[in-house]
Design an enzyme around this catalytic site. Sequence first.
Site, PDB file in Angstrom:
ATOM      1  N   ARG A   1     -39.405  32.250  56.972  1.00  0.00           N
ATOM      2  CA  ARG A   1     -38.517  31.158  57.356  1.00  0.00           C
ATOM      3  C   ARG A   1     -37.227  31.656  58.018  1.00  0.00           C
ATOM      4  NH1 ARG A   1     -40.258  26.629  54.768  1.00  0.00           N
ATOM      5  NH2 ARG A   1     -39.345  25.669  56.577  1.00  0.00           N
TER       6      ARG A   1
ATOM      7  N   TYR B   1     -50.402  18.174  51.082  1.00  0.00           N
ATOM      8  CA  TYR B   1     -49.560  17.253  51.863  1.00  0.00           C
ATOM      9  C   TYR B   1     -50.381  16.075  52.394  1.00  0.00           C
ATOM     10  CZ  TYR B   1     -45.644  20.462  51.602  1.00  0.00           C
ATOM     11  OH  TYR B   1     -44.613  21.244  51.127  1.00  0.00           O
TER      12      TYR B   1
HETATM   13  O1  CP3 Z   1     -39.162  31.281  60.387  1.00  0.00           O
HETATM   14  C1  CP3 Z   1     -40.102  30.537  60.191  1.00  0.00           C
HETATM   15  O2  CP3 Z   1     -40.893  30.781  59.279  1.00  0.00           O
HETATM   16  C2  CP3 Z   1     -40.242  29.359  61.141  1.00  0.00           C
HETATM   17  C3  CP3 Z   1     -41.471  28.597  61.170  1.00  0.00           C
HETATM   18  C4  CP3 Z   1     -41.802  27.805  59.918  1.00  0.00           C
HETATM   19  C5  CP3 Z   1     -41.261  26.516  59.564  1.00  0.00           C
HETATM   20  N1  CP3 Z   1     -41.955  26.074  58.491  1.00  0.00           N
HETATM   21  C6  CP3 Z   1     -40.181  25.798  60.263  1.00  0.00           C
HETATM   22  C7  CP3 Z   1     -39.471  24.699  59.581  1.00  0.00           C
HETATM   23  C8  CP3 Z   1     -42.783  28.129  58.970  1.00  0.00           C
HETATM   24  C9  CP3 Z   1     -43.606  29.404  58.846  1.00  0.00           C
HETATM   25  C10 CP3 Z   1     -42.869  27.014  58.086  1.00  0.00           C
HETATM   26  C11 CP3 Z   1     -43.842  26.979  56.992  1.00  0.00           C
HETATM   27  C12 CP3 Z   1     -43.840  25.859  56.056  1.00  0.00           C
HETATM   28  N2  CP3 Z   1     -43.523  24.550  56.257  1.00  0.00           N
HETATM   29  C13 CP3 Z   1     -44.294  25.987  54.717  1.00  0.00           C
HETATM   30  C14 CP3 Z   1     -44.823  27.270  54.096  1.00  0.00           C
HETATM   31  C15 CP3 Z   1     -43.767  28.225  53.742  1.00  0.00           C
HETATM   32  C16 CP3 Z   1     -42.962  27.849  52.514  1.00  0.00           C
HETATM   33  O3  CP3 Z   1     -41.738  27.753  52.679  1.00  0.00           O
HETATM   34  O4  CP3 Z   1     -43.524  27.702  51.454  1.00  0.00           O
HETATM   35  C17 CP3 Z   1     -44.190  24.721  54.117  1.00  0.00           C
HETATM   36  C18 CP3 Z   1     -44.544  24.391  52.689  1.00  0.00           C
HETATM   37  C19 CP3 Z   1     -43.702  23.812  55.113  1.00  0.00           C
HETATM   38  C20 CP3 Z   1     -43.478  22.344  54.989  1.00  0.00           C
HETATM   39  C21 CP3 Z   1     -42.088  21.983  55.297  1.00  0.00           C
HETATM   40  N3  CP3 Z   1     -41.524  22.028  56.555  1.00  0.00           N
HETATM   41  C22 CP3 Z   1     -41.083  21.526  54.399  1.00  0.00           C
HETATM   42  C23 CP3 Z   1     -41.284  21.319  52.920  1.00  0.00           C
HETATM   43  C24 CP3 Z   1     -39.914  21.295  55.148  1.00  0.00           C
HETATM   44  C25 CP3 Z   1     -38.568  20.736  54.679  1.00  0.00           C
HETATM   45  C26 CP3 Z   1     -37.757  21.762  53.989  1.00  0.00           C
HETATM   46  C27 CP3 Z   1     -37.246  22.917  54.857  1.00  0.00           C
HETATM   47  O5  CP3 Z   1     -36.153  22.837  55.404  1.00  0.00           O
HETATM   48  O6  CP3 Z   1     -37.945  23.880  55.004  1.00  0.00           O
HETATM   49  C28 CP3 Z   1     -40.187  21.655  56.494  1.00  0.00           C
HETATM   50  C29 CP3 Z   1     -39.252  21.603  57.633  1.00  0.00           C
HETATM   51  C30 CP3 Z   1     -39.046  22.839  58.412  1.00  0.00           C
HETATM   52  N4  CP3 Z   1     -40.022  23.680  58.858  1.00  0.00           N
HETATM   53  C31 CP3 Z   1     -37.797  23.319  58.882  1.00  0.00           C
HETATM   54  C32 CP3 Z   1     -38.064  24.489  59.598  1.00  0.00           C
HETATM   55  C33 CP3 Z   1     -37.070  25.342  60.329  1.00  0.00           C
HETATM   56  C34 CP3 Z   1     -36.445  22.654  58.668  1.00  0.00           C
HETATM   57  C35 CP3 Z   1     -36.331  21.505  59.602  1.00  0.00           C
HETATM   58  C36 CP3 Z   1     -34.929  21.319  60.094  1.00  0.00           C
HETATM   59  O7  CP3 Z   1     -34.556  21.987  61.060  1.00  0.00           O
HETATM   60  O8  CP3 Z   1     -34.252  20.531  59.472  1.00  0.00           O
END
Ligand code: CP3
Length: 346
Positions: A26, A153
């Site tokens: 992330r 999900y």
């Molecule tokens: O650096 C990276 O890894 C960027 C790419 C990436 C994102 N999500 C961008 C994102 C990756 C590899 C993920 C994986 C992801 N997404 C997972 C598996 C990894 C883990 O953390 O367990 C899961 C469970 C998700 C589902 C998801 N996406 C959630 C629960 C959320 C909200 C909470 C948060 O901020 O992470 C997201 C949104 C998300 N995905 C954001 C980002 C940068 C934040 C969105 C924003 O900019 O507000």
Amino acid sequence: MELKNDLILRAARGEKTERTPVWLMRQAGRILPEYRAVRSSVSGFIELAQTPELAAEVTIQPVDLLGVDAAIIFSDILVVPEAMGLPYKMVEKKGPWFPETVKSAADLKKLSVADVESDLGYVLEAIKITKKELNGRVPLIGFAGAPWTIFCYMIEGHGSKTFSNARKILYTDPQMAQQLLQMITDTTITYLKAQIAAGADMVQVFDSWAGILPDDHYETFALSYIRQICDAITEVPITVFAKGAYGARKAIGQLNCNTVGLDWNMDIQESRQLIGANKTLQGNLDPAVLYADFATVEAKTKTMLDTFGPDRHIANLGHGVYPDIDPEKVKCFIETVKSYSPGLRK
Ligand code: CP3
């Protein structure tokens, strides 16, 4: 394109490296003010992820600003259910939300194995642009959610502490669960192969909700599908990160994968014994350590490096970096790995 820094690929393949490679789960998004600036120039996360030039820009930010040894393509695991016919929204401060969910076998008829080129073409385009702009500086990681986590999900429709609706189906309609998990698996294999064809140098499968299943269910409803993915991906190194899958570590060690991600509660030496000598391990500093002062971050990182040893280790946190972590603390973690790696002192 010749890679100038291929430490992470060599570590994944089990080759000797001058020092331990480092990146953060992330890392693209969440912590960097530069990310938030790009994000606020569009309507939100989804538009950003669907605009290949901007997705490429935020993918490369951590390489420039933090000095990590790999980029990870800016996208989300939830693009897969969307491509299968279940669109999602990203609700500010709350996270993902699916207006429609899968409730019964009848709902499966509305879904399909995705046509990756047309439904996820924007991710493939972002990968191509990123590869060009990285110009061989570091490898690019592609990724997907593991079928079980995606299933969670699609059934639940949003985040949850228990994912009890998803777990309920495993007891009330296991056949439907298997059918949906297989559709997700088939989509994921095609999707990862397309990411590799577009330029991804390695791929990671995130099983974020592995830890909520009992061991027998983990084998039946999670690992058996991850096994299919690992057997299918032969082109580049593949990493399996199954958070909380303590009871499955031995079986994960027997997968056709190169690297196994450890979360911060997994004891390093015990995990090495269970997983065996033939896998690279990735992880596993407690992400909350980065809330501590610089001296503590440095000390804890050094202890972690010493415990993993010089070979077959990719340094990372034990889960994604938390959004409110100071980027300077992240830099301290990265710099410590770069200057203290056991390989440097051999
Ligand atoms: O650096 C990276 O890894 C960027 C790419 C990436 C994102 N999500 C961008 C994102 C990756 C590899 C993920 C994986 C992801 N997404 C997972 C598996 C990894 C883990 O953390 O367990 C899961 C469970 C998700 C589902 C998801 N996406 C959630 C629960 C959320 C909200 C909470 C948060 O901020 O992470 C997201 C949104 C998300 N995905 C954001 C980002 C940068 C934040 C969105 C924003 O900019 O507000």
